[in-house]
Design a protein around this motif. Structure first.
Motif, PDB file in Angstrom:
ATOM      1  N   ARG A  23       0.826  -1.200   0.000  1.00 53.49           N
ATOM      2  CA  ARG A  23       0.000   0.000   0.000  1.00 53.49           C
ATOM      3  C   ARG A  23       0.864   1.255   0.000  1.00 53.49           C
ATOM      4  O   ARG A  23       0.556   2.233  -0.670  1.00 53.49           O
ATOM      5  CB  ARG A  23      -0.916   0.005   1.224  1.00 53.49           C
ATOM      6  N   LEU A  24       1.952   1.209   0.755  1.00 55.53           N
ATOM      7  CA  LEU A  24       2.829   2.382   0.838  1.00 55.53           C
ATOM      8  C   LEU A  24       3.396   2.719  -0.530  1.00 55.53           C
ATOM      9  O   LEU A  24       3.386   3.870  -0.967  1.00 55.53           O
ATOM     10  CB  LEU A  24       3.964   2.108   1.836  1.00 55.53           C
ATOM     11  N   ARG A  25       3.902   1.681  -1.217  1.00 59.12           N
ATOM     12  CA  ARG A  25       4.490   1.936  -2.534  1.00 59.12           C
ATOM     13  C   ARG A  25       3.418   2.389  -3.512  1.00 59.12           C
ATOM     14  O   ARG A  25       3.628   3.290  -4.313  1.00 59.12           O
ATOM     15  CB  ARG A  25       5.159   0.668  -3.048  1.00 59.12           C
ATOM     16  N   PHE A  26       2.254   1.731  -3.401  1.00 60.82           N
ATOM     17  CA  PHE A  26       1.143   2.048  -4.302  1.00 60.82           C
ATOM     18  C   PHE A  26       0.815   3.541  -4.206  1.00 60.82           C
ATOM     19  O   PHE A  26       0.790   4.270  -5.185  1.00 60.82           O
ATOM     20  CB  PHE A  26      -0.063   1.200  -3.913  1.00 60.82           C
ATOM     21  N   PHE A  27       0.569   3.999  -2.961  1.00 58.65           N
ATOM     22  CA  PHE A  27       0.145   5.385  -2.805  1.00 58.65           C
ATOM     23  C   PHE A  27       1.286   6.367  -3.027  1.00 58.65           C
ATOM     24  O   PHE A  27       1.069   7.454  -3.557  1.00 58.65           O
ATOM     25  CB  PHE A  27      -0.487   5.602  -1.431  1.00 58.65           C
ATOM     26  N   SER A  28       2.506   5.996  -2.620  1.00 60.83           N
ATOM     27  CA  SER A  28       3.602   6.956  -2.776  1.00 60.83           C
ATOM     28  C   SER A  28       3.870   7.201  -4.255  1.00 60.83           C
ATOM     29  O   SER A  28       4.022   8.345  -4.688  1.00 60.83           O
ATOM     30  CB  SER A  28       4.865   6.468  -2.069  1.00 60.83           C
ATOM     31  N   LEU A  29       3.895   6.126  -5.040  1.00 58.09           N
ATOM     32  CA  LEU A  29       4.164   6.285  -6.466  1.00 58.09           C
ATOM     33  C   LEU A  29       3.010   7.024  -7.150  1.00 58.09           C
ATOM     34  O   LEU A  29       3.210   7.968  -7.922  1.00 58.09           O
ATOM     35  CB  LEU A  29       4.360   4.903  -7.101  1.00 58.09           C
ATOM     36  N   LEU A  30       1.795   6.603  -6.821  1.00 58.47           N
ATOM     37  CA  LEU A  30       0.617   7.224  -7.420  1.00 58.47           C
ATOM     38  C   LEU A  30       0.526   8.693  -7.021  1.00 58.47           C
ATOM     39  O   LEU A  30       0.321   9.580  -7.851  1.00 58.47           O
ATOM     40  CB  LEU A  30      -0.627   6.477  -6.937  1.00 58.47           C
ATOM     41  N   ALA A  31       0.693   8.950  -5.720  1.00 62.64           N
ATOM     42  CA  ALA A  31       0.509  10.307  -5.210  1.00 62.64           C
ATOM     43  C   ALA A  31       1.583  11.249  -5.731  1.00 62.64           C
ATOM     44  O   ALA A  31       1.287  12.378  -6.126  1.00 62.64           O
ATOM     45  CB  ALA A  31       0.521  10.304  -3.675  1.00 62.64           C
ATOM     46  N   VAL A  32       2.837  10.798  -5.734  1.00 65.81           N
ATOM     47  CA  VAL A  32       3.894  11.725  -6.145  1.00 65.81           C
ATOM     48  C   VAL A  32       3.753  12.076  -7.624  1.00 65.81           C
ATOM     49  O   VAL A  32       3.939  13.230  -8.023  1.00 65.81           O
ATOM     50  CB  VAL A  32       5.291  11.159  -5.807  1.00 65.81           C
ATOM     51  N   MET A  33       3.383  11.105  -8.441  1.00 69.70           N
ATOM     52  CA  MET A  33       3.176  11.403  -9.858  1.00 69.70           C
ATOM     53  C   MET A  33       1.955  12.279 -10.060  1.00 69.70           C
ATOM     54  O   MET A  33       1.936  13.187 -10.906  1.00 69.70           O
ATOM     55  CB  MET A  33       3.008  10.101 -10.656  1.00 69.70           C
ATOM     56  N   ALA A 291      13.647   6.201  -3.814  1.00 69.33           N
ATOM     57  CA  ALA A 291      13.565   5.786  -2.411  1.00 69.33           C
ATOM     58  C   ALA A 291      12.439   4.770  -2.218  1.00 69.33           C
ATOM     59  O   ALA A 291      12.605   3.758  -1.529  1.00 69.33           O
ATOM     60  CB  ALA A 291      13.335   7.014  -1.525  1.00 69.33           C
ATOM     61  N   ALA A 292      11.286   5.033  -2.846  1.00 69.01           N
ATOM     62  CA  ALA A 292      10.138   4.124  -2.703  1.00 69.01           C
ATOM     63  C   ALA A 292      10.467   2.752  -3.278  1.00 69.01           C
ATOM     64  O   ALA A 292      10.158   1.717  -2.679  1.00 69.01           O
ATOM     65  CB  ALA A 292       8.908   4.718  -3.383  1.00 69.01           C
ATOM     66  N   HIS A 293      11.094   2.726  -4.445  1.00 65.32           N
ATOM     67  CA  HIS A 293      11.477   1.451  -5.062  1.00 65.32           C
ATOM     68  C   HIS A 293      12.437   0.673  -4.168  1.00 65.32           C
ATOM     69  O   HIS A 293      12.263  -0.524  -3.939  1.00 65.32           O
ATOM     70  CB  HIS A 293      12.143   1.690  -6.419  1.00 65.32           C
ATOM     71  N   SER A 294      13.460   1.384  -3.664  1.00 61.56           N
ATOM     72  CA  SER A 294      14.479   0.697  -2.850  1.00 61.56           C
ATOM     73  C   SER A 294      13.875   0.146  -1.571  1.00 61.56           C
ATOM     74  O   SER A 294      14.141  -0.995  -1.180  1.00 61.56           O
ATOM     75  CB  SER A 294      15.612   1.668  -2.498  1.00 61.56           C
ATOM     76  N   LEU A 295      13.064   0.946  -0.913  1.00 62.49           N
ATOM     77  CA  LEU A 295      12.420   0.491   0.336  1.00 62.49           C
ATOM     78  C   LEU A 295      11.524  -0.710   0.074  1.00 62.49           C
ATOM     79  O   LEU A 295      11.530  -1.685   0.828  1.00 62.49           O
ATOM     80  CB  LEU A 295      11.578   1.625   0.931  1.00 62.49           C
ATOM     81  N   TYR A 296      10.768  -0.624  -0.990  1.00 64.00           N
ATOM     82  CA  TYR A 296       9.819  -1.693  -1.315  1.00 64.00           C
ATOM     83  C   TYR A 296      10.548  -2.989  -1.620  1.00 64.00           C
ATOM     84  O   TYR A 296      10.242  -4.043  -1.052  1.00 64.00           O
ATOM     85  CB  TYR A 296       8.980  -1.246  -2.512  1.00 64.00           C
TER      86      TYR A 296
ATOM     87  N   VAL B 133     -10.720  -1.760   5.550  1.00 64.48           N
ATOM     88  CA  VAL B 133      -9.288  -1.827   5.804  1.00 64.48           C
ATOM     89  C   VAL B 133      -8.871  -3.271   5.824  1.00 64.48           C
ATOM     90  O   VAL B 133      -9.412  -4.078   6.561  1.00 64.48           O
ATOM     91  CB  VAL B 133      -8.944  -1.168   7.154  1.00 64.48           C
ATOM     92  N   LYS B 134      -7.860  -3.642   4.972  1.00 60.87           N
ATOM     93  CA  LYS B 134      -7.352  -5.017   4.955  1.00 60.87           C
ATOM     94  C   LYS B 134      -6.184  -5.098   5.921  1.00 60.87           C
ATOM     95  O   LYS B 134      -5.771  -4.112   6.515  1.00 60.87           O
ATOM     96  CB  LYS B 134      -6.907  -5.376   3.544  1.00 60.87           C
ATOM     97  N   GLY B 135      -5.588  -6.291   6.035  1.00 59.43           N
ATOM     98  CA  GLY B 135      -4.412  -6.476   6.882  1.00 59.43           C
ATOM     99  C   GLY B 135      -3.238  -5.693   6.334  1.00 59.43           C
ATOM    100  O   GLY B 135      -3.155  -5.420   5.147  1.00 59.43           O
ATOM    101  N   ARG B 136      -2.296  -5.326   7.192  1.00 64.57           N
ATOM    102  CA  ARG B 136      -1.168  -4.480   6.765  1.00 64.57           C
ATOM    103  C   ARG B 136      -0.256  -5.231   5.827  1.00 64.57           C
ATOM    104  O   ARG B 136       0.076  -6.375   6.048  1.00 64.57           O
ATOM    105  CB  ARG B 136      -0.381  -4.018   7.979  1.00 64.57           C
ATOM    106  N   ASN B 137       0.176  -4.604   4.778  1.00 62.79           N
ATOM    107  CA  ASN B 137       1.142  -5.159   3.837  1.00 62.79           C
ATOM    108  C   ASN B 137       2.146  -4.087   3.462  1.00 62.79           C
ATOM    109  O   ASN B 137       1.777  -2.957   3.291  1.00 62.79           O
ATOM    110  CB  ASN B 137       0.452  -5.605   2.542  1.00 62.79           C
ATOM    111  N   GLY B 138       3.363  -4.467   3.299  1.00 60.29           N
ATOM    112  CA  GLY B 138       4.405  -3.545   2.817  1.00 60.29           C
ATOM    113  C   GLY B 138       4.651  -2.459   3.822  1.00 60.29           C
ATOM    114  O   GLY B 138       5.187  -1.458   3.516  1.00 60.29           O
TER     115      GLY B 138
END
Lengths: 406, 138
Positions: A23-33, A291-296, B133-138
């Motif tokens: 989710r973090l990568r999804f939103f960070s990539l989507l949001a920053v673009m 940074a997002a890619h590396s963390l992910y 809200v689903k379970g935490r991932n990533g």
């Protein structure tokens, strides 16, 4: 990731499910673009829209020169670009005398008047333009759907943004007019927000305004607000302008580029910021995406190792993660640029009326702006980063990845 | 991190904007000095602006509710109410009471686009808050 995932979907499906679960990568990539494309496309669409409106406005005015009184620049800009009511008048006698100036083929007078302050919601804050249908070459050529040819004296033409259809009635200063036609939209306030009344209609309106209880209006007959001049074939507009200035020293004579020079200068100051803005946005987006890619991927080493062990080739894994990055970045860019388009379009009247920037935003303007290649550059950078990052991680052996090394 | 905090914060911002837009940020005609004060009260845009302000207050109340009750039926209800307020704004500005029709009136060039843009963001924030809200991932 479970055995069931592998059974149902196979390696491609597993790759798909692994890719889209952060989710973090999804939103960070989507949001920053999305944010980057919103800001950049907003600035570029604004610039392109203003240039298109100015260009269309110059073409539609149809004149080579504009004669205004001294000090008329500021109200002219407000009336022409914003379409808000302004009043100013030339000295007397120019209307008749201009035709005898060398190089003048035609001179069309226009009277800028304001609707009454007490008027409310439909007829309030409107620029009323009195024009002579017999001499006009600015308004009549652009009327769209109309009830007939030249409008009658009690009929008027409305700008493209005035919310009255053909046949509807509008009342100014105790006189009722019928809408005979609507001008095509141009992005310029004068053509979009004003109401154009034949001079005979203006005279009738003035008489009606003197009725008891009505708000009076006095029209400065013989002293139009401006004169639109067409130069004769073969005449140079600057020379004709000089001839008019020498005959009438108390007026300003503007060529069409000069009419819009102030708006272009202001736009130029904004345009000067675009390159630094684009460069800064590219640096920030590149850094955040890296940074997002590396963390992910740093948190996905075991998954990468398992995929390699299960038989997925390096190329397949790279293509999947790169494809996911490209899809997310494209979705973000699309969301950002569409949002920019709608925001600019919604606020276009505000920019014209309040800020004095006419704005015409349509598909040709967008396609001709620097937005598409710039977005393509951002997407290409994101794709390249993704390929490089995944490839770097996949240099390690599968057992090293599974053990969290590499 | 509880991801519902973000939609809740967005609702607080949109609610505050809806309170400020009709009177201060992009004032309706009666508050933009365009007409005499006694006539301002009768203008439709003034009515629309008043409704907008109250919907903004409602949205802020929903956001405050979410601050203390993030989940459960109360939290869900707060998101639903805020989303409904956002949808209602589209109706209020485009159907009834609406705004002035003249193209250069302050309510049409400023209040309407600002309120609708804010309402759009509010609806999206409410929809994001209602997402399971689903379970935490990533």
């Amino acid at each position: 990731m479970t055995e069931r995932d592998v059974e149902i979907f196979g390696i491609p499906g597993l790759l798909w499910r692994v890719s889209f679960r952060s989710r973090l990568r999804f939103f960070s990539l989507l949001a920053v673009m999305a944010v980057a494309s919103l800001l950049l496309c907003g600035a570029l669409f604004f610039q392109g829209g203003v240039e298109a409106a100015i260009s269309r406005g110059m073409e539609r005015l149809g004149a080579d020169l504009m004669v205004i009184p001294q000090g008329g620049d500021v109200p002219l800009q407000k009336g022409l670009l914003g379409g808000v009511p302004v009043t100013f008048s030339l000295p007397p006698g120019m209307e008749e005398g201009l035709a005898s100036v060398s190089g003048v083929a035609a001179a069309a007078p226009q009277y800028f008047l304001a609707s009454a302050r007490a008027s409310c919601c439909e007829a309030g804050n409107l620029l009323l333009v009195g024009y002579d249908p017999g001499q006009d070459f600015t308004v009549l050529p652009w009327k769209g759907k109309a009830a007939g040819g030249r409008p009658a004296d009690d009929a008027l033409l409305v700008g493209g943004a005035v919310m009255k259809g053909v046949g509807a009635q509008l009342r100014f200063y105790n006189h009722t007019f019928t809408v005979a036609g609507r001008l095509e939209k141009s992005g310029m306030g004068y053509f979009d927000n004003a109401v154009f009344i034949p001079l005979a209609g203006v005279a009738a309106m003035e008489r009606s305004s003197r009725s008891p209880g009505a708000v009076p209006i006095t029209v400065p007959w013989g002293r139009p607000s401006l004169l639109l001049v067409k130069a004769a074939a073969g005449a140079v507009p600057e020379d004709v302008a000089e001839g008019i200035r020498s005959r009438y020293p108390g007026v300003r004579v503007l060529t069409m580029p000069e009419v819009f020079r102030q708006a272009k200068q202001r736009l130029g100051r904004i345009s000067g910021l675009l390159v630094p803005l684009a460069a800064s946005a590219w640096v920030v987006v590149t850094a955040i995406v890296a940074a997002a890619h590396s963390l992910y991927l740093g948190g996905r080493k075991q998954a990468l190792g398992l995929l390699r062990v299960m038989g997925a080739s390096r190329l397949r894994i790279v293509m999947m993660f790169a494809g996911e990055s490209l899809a997310l970045a494209s979705a973000g860019a699309a969301a950002g640029s569409l949002s920019a388009f709608w925001i600019i379009r919604m606020f276009a009247p505000y920019f014209a009326v309040v800020s004095g920037f006419p704005l015409l935003l349509n598909l040709p303007v967008i396609a001709g702006s620097a937005a598409p290649p710039l977005i393509a550059l951002f997407l290409a950078t994101t794709l390249l980063q993704s390929v490089l990052t995944v490839s770097l991680f996949l240099r390690a052996e599968p057992y090293e990845l599974i053990r969290g090394e590499g | 991190m509880n991801m519902r905090i973000i939609p809740g914060l967005m609702l607080a911002v949109t609610g505050a904007l809806l309170v400020l837009i009709p009177r201060h940020l992009f004032p309706t005609c009666g508050f933009a000095g365009l007409t005499e004060t006694e006539k301002a009260a009768r203008m439709i845009c003034n009515t629309t602006g008043g409704i907008t302000t109250w919907l903004g207050v409602l949205t802020v109340a929903c956001a405050l509710t979410l601050l203390f009750r993030k989940g459960g039926a109360l939290g869900k209800g707060a998101f639903l109410l805020a989303g409904a307020a956002g949808v209602a704004l589209f109706f209020i500005y485009t159907v009834w009471p609406g705004v002035c029709k003249a193209p250069t009136m302050p309510c049409r060039v400023g209040t309407l686009p600002a309120a609708l843009l804010t309402a759009g963001v509010q609806v999206l924030a409410a929809a994001a808050g209602l997402r399971p809200v689903k379970g935490r991932n990533g």
